[in-house]
Scaffold this motif. Structure first.
Motif, PDB file in Angstrom:
ATOM      1  N   ASN A 156       0.924  -1.612   0.371  1.00 49.28           N
ATOM      2  CA  ASN A 156       0.154  -0.214   0.085  1.00 49.28           C
ATOM      3  C   ASN A 156       0.810   1.208   0.616  1.00 49.28           C
ATOM      4  O   ASN A 156       0.153   2.324  -0.890  1.00 49.28           O
ATOM      5  CB  ASN A 156      -0.706  -0.240   1.100  1.00 49.28           C
ATOM      6  N   LYS A 186       2.193   1.953  -3.013  1.00 46.65           N
ATOM      7  CA  LYS A 186       1.270   1.721  -4.074  1.00 46.65           C
ATOM      8  C   LYS A 186       0.916   3.775  -3.832  1.00 46.65           C
ATOM      9  O   LYS A 186       0.419   4.384  -4.471  1.00 46.65           O
ATOM     10  CB  LYS A 186      -0.206   1.779  -3.781  1.00 46.65           C
ATOM     11  N   GLN A 195     -12.595   2.118   0.133  1.00 48.41           N
ATOM     12  CA  GLN A 195     -11.181   2.892  -1.160  1.00 48.41           C
ATOM     13  C   GLN A 195     -11.621   4.573  -0.556  1.00 48.41           C
ATOM     14  O   GLN A 195     -12.913   4.995  -0.896  1.00 48.41           O
ATOM     15  CB  GLN A 195     -11.384   2.689  -1.993  1.00 48.41           C
ATOM     16  N   LEU A 253      -6.476  -3.323   4.115  1.00 50.19           N
ATOM     17  CA  LEU A 253      -6.774  -3.746   5.204  1.00 50.19           C
ATOM     18  C   LEU A 253      -7.257  -3.984   6.595  1.00 50.19           C
ATOM     19  O   LEU A 253      -7.482  -4.204   7.808  1.00 50.19           O
ATOM     20  CB  LEU A 253      -6.584  -1.946   5.741  1.00 50.19           C
TER      21      LEU A 253
HETATM   22  P1  ADP Z   1      -6.886  -1.553  -1.698  1.00 51.58           P
HETATM   23  O1  ADP Z   1      -5.814  -1.348  -1.494  1.00 51.58           O
HETATM   24  O2  ADP Z   1      -7.146  -2.839  -2.005  1.00 51.58           O
HETATM   25  O3  ADP Z   1      -7.563  -0.208  -2.031  1.00 51.58           O
HETATM   26  P2  ADP Z   1      -7.139  -0.857   1.255  1.00 51.58           P
HETATM   27  O4  ADP Z   1      -7.643  -2.238   2.769  1.00 51.58           O
HETATM   28  O5  ADP Z   1      -5.531  -2.441   1.556  1.00 51.58           O
HETATM   29  O6  ADP Z   1      -7.755  -1.474   0.023  1.00 51.58           O
HETATM   30  O7  ADP Z   1      -6.835   0.182   1.921  1.00 51.58           O
HETATM   31  C1  ADP Z   1      -8.241   0.724   1.743  1.00 51.58           C
HETATM   32  C2  ADP Z   1      -7.779   2.328   0.919  1.00 51.58           C
HETATM   33  O8  ADP Z   1      -7.242   2.986   2.632  1.00 51.58           O
HETATM   34  C3  ADP Z   1      -7.458   2.080  -0.114  1.00 51.58           C
HETATM   35  O9  ADP Z   1      -9.173   2.168  -1.121  1.00 51.58           O
HETATM   36  C4  ADP Z   1      -7.176   3.735  -0.025  1.00 51.58           C
HETATM   37  O10 ADP Z   1      -8.213   4.811  -0.423  1.00 51.58           O
HETATM   38  C5  ADP Z   1      -6.349   3.871   1.642  1.00 51.58           C
HETATM   39  N1  ADP Z   1      -4.956   4.078   1.754  1.00 51.58           N
HETATM   40  C6  ADP Z   1      -4.287   2.080   2.355  1.00 51.58           C
HETATM   41  N2  ADP Z   1      -2.930   2.573   2.254  1.00 51.58           N
HETATM   42  C7  ADP Z   1      -2.429   4.326   2.317  1.00 51.58           C
HETATM   43  C8  ADP Z   1      -1.424   4.887   1.737  1.00 51.58           C
HETATM   44  N3  ADP Z   1      -0.134   4.358   2.618  1.00 51.58           N
HETATM   45  N4  ADP Z   1      -1.623   5.791   2.394  1.00 51.58           N
HETATM   46  C9  ADP Z   1      -2.631   6.676   1.742  1.00 51.58           C
HETATM   47  N5  ADP Z   1      -3.775   6.216   1.643  1.00 51.58           N
HETATM   48  C10 ADP Z   1      -4.149   4.567   1.551  1.00 51.58           C
END
Ligand code: ADP
Length: 270
Positions: free
Chosen positions: A161, A164, A208, A224
């Protein structure tokens, strides 16, 4: 008066019966959904494994040389098959979570070693994205009892993440430190960050943050939620985020040791 009373009692009983029936039907639909989820995610794996194996054969040149354009096509297949694989695994984990069948295999291990292992396994991904991955171990070792595969999954997820949502030239730090009650892992990034209204919600399944920048990178919104279940239900720990829009995020995992009989006490600070 008596007949009115009897009438209203009967009506109430009737309404109650209908509610119970509706409830029973909803439970059945929910059970079917769980069953569907489990079957689908399981059945999808077989053809996907075949696709990955076939692409691997081509990639390894086992069927002959590839020109640059063919190589490019094969790597597209591999990238997307891997992505699909991760999403299917997330769905499988979700279905286990929903049905209470997530099982944990706790064993003695070293969290510092796990952190090293995970950062090595992601070094290529980070290099490709031109993001620095720093490993900051504030303790030499952190022996504890935990589910190795599941905690590795949590760290991989948080670090994936972080990569990403951080742009090229950014930095991500995986930190391990000791706390009074146990151990603390942090994944800090210099990425897009999050507004506080999302802090809790991102740990809910399928949530998300809606914005073109986050949507465009794809994902299931399950990662998450799975991390939270693994940390809280599987290890009696806590997970949360601290962040500011445009400044980056820190995902924090704390794992208790003293209060948790399943985890052995850590070494006293050296
Ligand atoms: P996914 O990555 O598959 O969308 P996750 O449950 O891992 O699902 O994350 C949920 C949401 O949390 C992401 O879609 C994003 O909007 C936010 N997110 C997660 N990690 C980060 C990060 N490191 N920085 C910013 N936003 C984040």
């Amino acid at each position: 008066l008596m007949s009115r009373w009897v009438g209203s009692t009967l009506e109430r009983q009737d309404a109650l019966n209908r509610l119970e029936e509706a409830c029973r039907q909803l439970k059945e639909v929910n059970r079917l959904k769980d069953e569907f989820l489990a079957t689908v995610s399981h059945e999808f794996r077989t053809p996907l494994t075949a696709i990955k194996a076939a692409a691997w054969i081509l990639e390894q040149r086992l069927e002959g040389e590839l020109n640059a354009s063919q190589q490019g096509i094969v790597s597209i297949v591999i990238t997307h098959a891997d992505h699909l694989h991760r999403m299917i695994n997330d769905l499988l984990d979700l279905s286990k979570m929903e049905s209470g069948e997530m099982r944990y295999k706790h064993a003695e291990g070293d969290l510092a070693r796990l952190a090293r292992e995970v950062s090595i396994s992601l070094s290529q991904l980070y290099a490709e994205k031109d993001i620095e991955l720093a490993l900051e171990l504030r303790v030499e070792s952190a022996p504890a009892t935990f589910d190795h595969d599941r905690l590795r999954q949590v760290l991989l997820n948080l670090l994936a993440n972080a990569a990403k949502f951080t742009s090229r030239g950014g930095k991500v730090t995986l930190r391990l430190l000791r706390e009074a009650a146990g151990v603390r892992l942090e994944v800090e990034d210099t990425g897009i960050g999050l507004a506080s209204e999302h802090f809790e919600k991102i740990f809910q399944k399928f949530y998300q943050v809606d914005g073109s920048s986050t949507r465009s990178v794809g994902g299931t919104g399950l990662g998450l939620a799975i991390c939270k279940a693994i940390v809280e239900e599987g290890h009696h720990g806590r997970i949360w985020v601290e962040s500011a829009v445009g400044e980056g995020s820190i995902f924090i995992v704390t794992l208790p040791t003293a209060s948790n009989p399943e985890l052995t006490a850590l070494d006293s600070p050296s």
